[in-house]
Design a protein around this motif. Sequence first.
Motif, short mmCIF file in Angstrom:
data_model
loop_
_atom_site.label_atom_id
_atom_site.label_comp_id
_atom_site.label_asym_id
_atom_site.label_seq_id
_atom_site.Cartn_x
_atom_site.Cartn_y
_atom_site.Cartn_z
N GLN A 189 0.84 -1.28 -0.11
CA GLN A 189 -0.07 0.04 -0.03
C GLN A 189 0.77 1.36 0.09
O GLN A 189 0.75 2.07 -0.94
CB GLN A 189 -0.89 -0.03 1.33
N ALA A 190 1.86 1.21 0.66
CA ALA A 190 2.74 2.22 0.95
C ALA A 190 3.58 2.68 -0.40
O ALA A 190 3.48 3.78 -0.78
CB ALA A 190 3.85 2.11 2.12
N LYS A 191 4.20 1.63 -0.97
CA LYS A 191 4.82 1.98 -2.27
C LYS A 191 3.74 2.33 -3.30
O LYS A 191 4.39 3.17 -4.33
CB LYS A 191 5.53 0.69 -2.67
N GLY A 192 2.47 1.72 -3.25
CA GLY A 192 1.72 2.16 -4.21
C GLY A 192 1.30 3.47 -4.29
O GLY A 192 0.67 3.91 -5.13
N PHE A 193 1.38 4.30 -3.33
CA PHE A 193 1.13 5.75 -3.08
C PHE A 193 1.88 6.60 -4.15
O PHE A 193 1.01 7.67 -4.50
CB PHE A 193 1.54 6.45 -1.79
N ILE A 194 2.99 6.17 -4.90
CA ILE A 194 3.50 6.95 -5.70
C ILE A 194 2.41 7.17 -6.94
O ILE A 194 2.70 8.09 -7.67
CB ILE A 194 4.66 6.18 -6.42
#
Length: 327
Positions: A189-194
């Motif tokens: 989820q965190a990486k996907g915030f890009i």
Amino acid sequence: MEIGKLPNELLEKLVISRIKNKREDVITRAGVGEDCAVIDYGKYSCVLSTDPITGATHNIGRLAVNISCNDVASNGAEPVAILMTIMAPPSIKEDDIKVIMDDAGQASKELNVEIVGGHTEITDAVNRTIITTTAIGKQLKVKTLKPEEVKVGDKILLTKMAGIEGTSIIASELEETLSTEISQELLKQAKGFINDISVVKEGMICGEIGVKYMHDITEGGVLGAVWEASKAIKKGVLINKTDIPIAESTKKICDFYNIDPLRLISSGSMLIVCGNEKVDIIKQELRKNSIVITVIGEVTESGVFMKDGDEIEEIAPPESDELYKVI
């Protein structure tokens, strides 16, 4: 001096106060809380903003395009073109440049903005790649935002969540460490915030609706943006801490590194100030576009404060972003 943006007090003292020449065709000029400059071109205005990428090594092509376009959109304008400068150390490989430009090209395609020029240089003046982009937008002059019209009682809204960009950067740069500290689901989820760092859509929608002020939330996070907004609108601000949305992955990462998510760089979130009569219209239009929007406070006579339960604390001016405590 501390790493990060020059503190606003020094920015005004050392930089802005030394800009001597003023032209009549400049509608919006350099100032704390102003994301872009606006120049009068008759029926239309030209909206410009420039920004560097210095706190990340992953996804920097995508970040570079989005952050400058976000600033232009904070005036409700449509980004049209990008100028990009890449300064890379001698250790860079041809494939690295290719990846940067592939990412930038994809981001510009998604935003319907063209990379029209710039400069690419290999230099030992830097020890890692630095990208600076300048976004150019156009807007009907009558649509230019007017922060001077902000009134006491106007509402303050936030799109998406706090700490989006910082969460993505930390998760990408320190994935190996975090993989043993948080779940794979939250790390993903965190990486996907890009993919959520653009505020162009909400900026243009709110520009059409007719809001009074917008501010792209970058270094200094939500609290820094609120403080800067108060300077720009020349009014006070009171926000409610419990109303500010924070993703679970952001909470976990910030807890692990002992940093404040409300002071973490937050490109992808827009701070919006509008009259009460516009709130429901904005909510309706943004939700049609799957953009989360939350009322987090209102404009007051003076002071910059945050309510946390029964306590009210003064919001201090932004300092070095929490990101630099980690990376």
